[in-house]
Design a protein around this motif. Structure first.
Motif, PDB file in Angstrom:
ATOM      1  N   LEU A 179       9.064 -11.233   9.832  1.00 31.69           N
ATOM      2  CA  LEU A 179       8.183 -11.863  10.820  1.00 31.69           C
ATOM      3  C   LEU A 179       8.736 -11.717  12.235  1.00 31.69           C
ATOM      4  O   LEU A 179       7.974 -11.477  13.173  1.00 31.69           O
ATOM      5  CB  LEU A 179       7.937 -13.329  10.464  1.00 31.69           C
ATOM      6  N   ASP A 180      10.051 -11.829  12.383  1.00 28.58           N
ATOM      7  CA  ASP A 180      10.664 -11.599  13.694  1.00 28.58           C
ATOM      8  C   ASP A 180      10.365 -10.179  14.184  1.00 28.58           C
ATOM      9  O   ASP A 180      10.069  -9.968  15.368  1.00 28.58           O
ATOM     10  CB  ASP A 180      12.182 -11.799  13.645  1.00 28.58           C
ATOM     11  N   SER A 181      10.436  -9.198  13.272  1.00 29.15           N
ATOM     12  CA  SER A 181      10.244  -7.797  13.664  1.00 29.15           C
ATOM     13  C   SER A 181       8.828  -7.509  14.150  1.00 29.15           C
ATOM     14  O   SER A 181       8.616  -6.566  14.912  1.00 29.15           O
ATOM     15  CB  SER A 181      10.610  -6.856  12.507  1.00 29.15           C
ATOM     16  N   VAL A 182       7.861  -8.329  13.708  1.00 31.52           N
ATOM     17  CA  VAL A 182       6.473  -8.133  14.156  1.00 31.52           C
ATOM     18  C   VAL A 182       6.033  -9.237  15.114  1.00 31.52           C
ATOM     19  O   VAL A 182       4.858  -9.383  15.415  1.00 31.52           O
ATOM     20  CB  VAL A 182       5.494  -8.005  12.958  1.00 31.52           C
ATOM     21  N   GLN A 183       7.009 -10.011  15.566  1.00 34.05           N
ATOM     22  CA  GLN A 183       6.802 -11.065  16.567  1.00 34.05           C
ATOM     23  C   GLN A 183       5.750 -12.090  16.142  1.00 34.05           C
ATOM     24  O   GLN A 183       4.836 -12.426  16.885  1.00 34.05           O
ATOM     25  CB  GLN A 183       6.464 -10.457  17.925  1.00 34.05           C
ATOM     26  N   ILE A 184       5.907 -12.580  14.905  1.00 34.26           N
ATOM     27  CA  ILE A 184       5.043 -13.634  14.385  1.00 34.26           C
ATOM     28  C   ILE A 184       5.908 -14.863  14.130  1.00 34.26           C
ATOM     29  O   ILE A 184       6.932 -14.786  13.456  1.00 34.26           O
ATOM     30  CB  ILE A 184       4.320 -13.193  13.095  1.00 34.26           C
ATOM     31  N   SER A 185       5.486 -15.981  14.661  1.00 38.27           N
ATOM     32  CA  SER A 185       6.255 -17.222  14.570  1.00 38.27           C
ATOM     33  C   SER A 185       6.157 -17.867  13.190  1.00 38.27           C
ATOM     34  O   SER A 185       5.097 -17.869  12.564  1.00 38.27           O
ATOM     35  CB  SER A 185       5.750 -18.219  15.615  1.00 38.27           C
ATOM     36  N   TYR A 186       7.272 -18.430  12.760  1.00 35.67           N
ATOM     37  CA  TYR A 186       7.326 -19.248  11.543  1.00 35.67           C
ATOM     38  C   TYR A 186       7.964 -20.596  11.898  1.00 35.67           C
ATOM     39  O   TYR A 186       8.498 -21.292  11.047  1.00 35.67           O
ATOM     40  CB  TYR A 186       8.112 -18.537  10.430  1.00 35.67           C
ATOM     41  N   ALA A 187       7.875 -20.951  13.167  1.00 36.79           N
ATOM     42  CA  ALA A 187       8.484 -22.193  13.663  1.00 36.79           C
ATOM     43  C   ALA A 187       7.973 -23.402  12.884  1.00 36.79           C
ATOM     44  O   ALA A 187       6.787 -23.498  12.572  1.00 36.79           O
ATOM     45  CB  ALA A 187       8.174 -22.369  15.146  1.00 36.79           C
ATOM     46  N   ASN A 188       8.883 -24.299  12.605  1.00 33.84           N
ATOM     47  CA  ASN A 188       8.587 -25.575  11.940  1.00 33.84           C
ATOM     48  C   ASN A 188       8.052 -25.450  10.518  1.00 33.84           C
ATOM     49  O   ASN A 188       7.493 -26.406   9.987  1.00 33.84           O
ATOM     50  CB  ASN A 188       7.614 -26.418  12.782  1.00 33.84           C
TER      51      ASN A 188
END
Length: 156
Positions: free
Chosen positions: A59-68
């Protein structure tokens, strides 16, 4: 509010990836006030833990948040709270149906949204290590699911 729940086994790999991807697509389309997304696992091993390192890296590599995001277990009343329950494989679907106790709920499998794919279940990257394959399936499935939701609920 339209509510979507993705379900896998432990809620650390596949379903949180799908939750993050669909949430991202919803935000890009300006539908965050109309559609809510969550995920759960049928098992309780990882409750309270963040997504798996492999999911986070992807997800970091495609700039998608998984915050919280934190794993939780599927609950018997989830079928009442969600309009769409999307399972990652046959076992997850069977476990969800077992938990809800024979209630006739509308439960789909992600791969049913992708009938052209040879795979009929989303492979578990916890065992295969192939998070990229899962991302490709989840990304395509979320596109189809979002189109289905927007058509069924006349959203634009």
């Amino acid at each position: 509010m339209i509510r979507v729940l993705f379900v896998c086994l432990g809620n650390i790999c596949r379903s949180p990836m799908a939750e993050a991807v669909l949430r991202h697509k919803i935000e890009e389309r300006g539908l965050a006030q109309q559609i809510e997304v969550d995920s759960a696992g049928t098992g309780d091993w990882h409750v309270g833990k963040p997504p798996h390192e492999g999911t986070r890296k992807l997800l970091d590599s495609v700039q998608i948040s998984y915050a919280n995001m934190a794993a939780r277990q599927f609950a018997s009343n989830d079928f009442e709270q969600f309009d769409y329950i999307v399972c990652m494989d046959n076992s997850n679907e069977a476990n969800v149906r077992k938990v809800i106790g024979g209630v006739d709920a509308d439960i789909i499998k992600l791969m049913d949204l992708l009938p052209h794919e040879v795979l009929r279940e989303v492979p578990d990257p916890y065992h295969t290590g192939n998070f990229e394959e899962v991302y490709q399936l989840v990304d395509a499935g979320c596109d189809v699911l979002l189109e289905r939701i927007t058509a069924e609920h006349a959203l634009s």
